[in-house]
Design an enzyme around this catalytic site. Sequence first.
Site, PDB file in Angstrom:
ATOM      1  N   SER A   1      34.063-100.759 -20.642  1.00 25.11           N
ATOM      2  CA  SER A   1      32.990-101.474 -21.326  1.00 25.11           C
ATOM      3  C   SER A   1      33.475-102.038 -22.648  1.00 25.11           C
ATOM      4  CB  SER A   1      31.813-100.535 -21.592  1.00 25.11           C
ATOM      5  OG  SER A   1      32.135 -99.611 -22.621  1.00 25.11           O
ATOM      6  N   ASP A   2      32.920-103.182 -23.043  1.00 26.60           N
ATOM      7  CA  ASP A   2      33.117-103.635 -24.408  1.00 26.60           C
ATOM      8  C   ASP A   2      32.319-102.701 -25.318  1.00 26.60           C
ATOM      9  OD1 ASP A   2      33.975-105.105 -26.551  1.00 26.60           O
ATOM     10  OD2 ASP A   2      33.166-107.010 -25.858  1.00 26.60           O
ATOM     11  N   SER A   3      32.690-102.670 -26.589  1.00 25.07           N
ATOM     12  CA  SER A   3      32.057-101.729 -27.525  1.00 25.07           C
ATOM     13  C   SER A   3      30.547-101.923 -27.574  1.00 25.07           C
ATOM     14  CB  SER A   3      32.649-101.899 -28.918  1.00 25.07           C
ATOM     15  OG  SER A   3      34.026-101.631 -28.897  1.00 25.07           O
TER      16      SER A   3
END
Length: 805
Positions: A333-335
């Site tokens: 996942s992106d942050s």
Amino acid sequence: MLIKNISPFQKVWKYSFCFLTIVGLADMALAQKKSIYQKGWIDFNKNGVKDIFEDPEAVIDDRIEDLLSQMTVDEKTAQCATLYGYKRVLKDELPTPDWKNEVWKDGIANIDEQLNGLKPTQYSYPYSKHADAINTIQKWFVEETRLGIPVDFTNEGIHGLNHERATPLPSPIAIGSTWNKNLIRQAGEIVGKEGKALGYTNIYAPILDLARDPRWGRVVECYGEDPYHVSELGIQMVKGIQSQGVASTLKHYAVYSVPKGGRDGRVRTDPHVAPRELHQMHLYPYKRVIGEAHPKGVMSSYNDYDGIPVSGSYYFLTELLRQQYGFRGYVVSDSEAVEFIHRKHHVASDYKEGVRQVAEAGLNVRTHFTPPQDYIIPLRELVNDGELSMATLDRNVKDVLRVKFELGLFDQPYVKDTKAADKIVAKDTKDFVLEMARESLVLLKNEENTLPLNLEKLDKILVTGPLAVDKSVYISRYGPQNMEVKSVLEGIQNYVGSKAKVEFSLGCEVVDEAWPESEIIPISLSDQEQQMIDEALTKARKSDVIIAVMGEDEKRCGESRSRTDLGLPGRQFQLLQALKETGKPIILILINGRPLTINWENQYIPAILEAWFPNVEGPNAIAETIFGDYNPGGKLPITFPRAVGQLELNFPYKPSSQVGQPSSGPNGTGKTSVVGELYPFGYGLSYTQFEYKNLKITPEKGKTQHQIQVSVEVTNIGKVKGDEVVQLYFKDLVSSVIVYEMQLRGFERITLEPGETKKVNFKLKPEDLQLLDKNMNWKVEPGKFEVLIGSSSQDIRAQGSFILE
């Protein structure tokens, strides 16, 4: 039974026996650690037996199943989270005894940006010291956790490897301007080779987002606006990185780059994209790159599509990515993507429910700048409470393990030769860095051959503008750190030497104190601002030529740095207007991360060179170019609009979607808006000229599943060596659904000496001519197709056609 009244001899014997027992156990433990490294295999689970997962000769799927069968829920969930590196989340540079009390005592999926120099550390340089440190950390996980599952060490790499003093690449928008597939492949190989030598096993690159709205802050990190162009360069970058035995992770899947209004920051959501456009434009690069280059990683974005968060979408993460595109790696996942499910998108009642949703959707690894237990603990609870099935958890863990097996981490988890890093990283790459800088330059205007400048006819040169001395644009958050950087002024001074006098005057700051509000409510120049402009004018009047270096600095463009206006910020435009009044010839050098609406500049400044955010050799490349040692050949990978009010204005586009308004007839009464782009997609000038001839299309009539061969001859009819980017477009003249006016389906950058001719060959495959029909099925429809070849999307030099039955 407690024994009383033992003799002194018995006491000595008892304590000696206990001491010997402790020492013996310690020796046994030490021997056990040593013994896990067997000839040709490693006893990761320390049971003295070569299990299937430990056998390098076994089939990877069998190794995965065997390892998974031995894992507890705690160990499985530990493989579903990222541990951010030193001073991001991790407090320690190297393992400590306290690690036995941390959640990663059961293992971890990956460790990101560990000791890369983004945060000061003693282990980022010399390079061999970093490789040794990574080995020490990896050894802890192999030897001190029960199953010894190795770590995947991840790091950013879109601007060059995000490590101290690694080889720097220009910004991705500059990389896209090279249109040079071989150069991009070489760049990927360098990033992968340096990452491998330093101990990284997974590089977060390339970005496949389409730069469709120049207001958006991360346009600087995109290759361009066209899906085919982005795909071709993305394929080469992935192949280059993975050729070195490390993984490439694509960013940011999906529909991430078109937040409503181009707004960034906490918005980054609500993309207004129709389903057919979604697949033909924004998903096209992922489909092609996964199908042709087989990256081992994908980063899921934190935006939604049509009301569904992408990171919580089974359709995006499983049905499309895995079942249709054939992706077999793991999704990170992106942050904050997981956190946003509940906190921003409000489609989960609480964070734990958001965790369940992303796990069900097919997210493998959560990444964020908080401790990994924030995700691992609720994930464990969901499984233990029966709210998330073991089958779903196993599915997600298998993907992570597969990548680790394919990377060879279970066969050789360590950097073999740590000393080699000092001989590999940033060694013998200076010429490549300079060539990347050169090829990314785009000549936008050159009236009456103002460029190149003849240094022999110049006595005094004025360099002015805030970007002449700014150094922030050469260092990226996602690229190498702690680089030795020169400014454009220094590059020009070094080139000119004693042949002429180079004066400098700042002229203005990048922005004024009221910016960005001053772009919508103009304010008068302050006394200090007027004085700075006056000082520049005084020197300008005494100079033979003015080199104005203007644009944006790092604070004006990048992540969470979208803009409401696209003109030169601050007082730069007023400085340029004042300089024009001196009557001196002006060369405008643009340092920027997005297209700018430089209408007045294009009208009145005789020469304009686009340099984007270059690498550290950019100043040298700029100097070489304006004085004629290098002939610029880059092309724009993105359209330059005339005004923000035209947005979105892109290539490709639907028929009549970017034409003017009718001025006559029953539905037209006049002209009320500015029409057309400032510079079109694929545009770029040269110091020489090229002639196109002998277009050949074979066959001119074929079947829908046939390949079409296209060739054209290009000749340099000028007097100097130069590069041309030969671009092939096609038109589907009649179709069952509306298709784009014309579409890019081939390009080659070639170098020609004066008078030299080269034959350029293209191949149109059936998949190049596909459309999504009324039922959303990919299909090549029979009919007539036009082939258009030229120097830009508007400068077409040769045309032909073929028919498919």
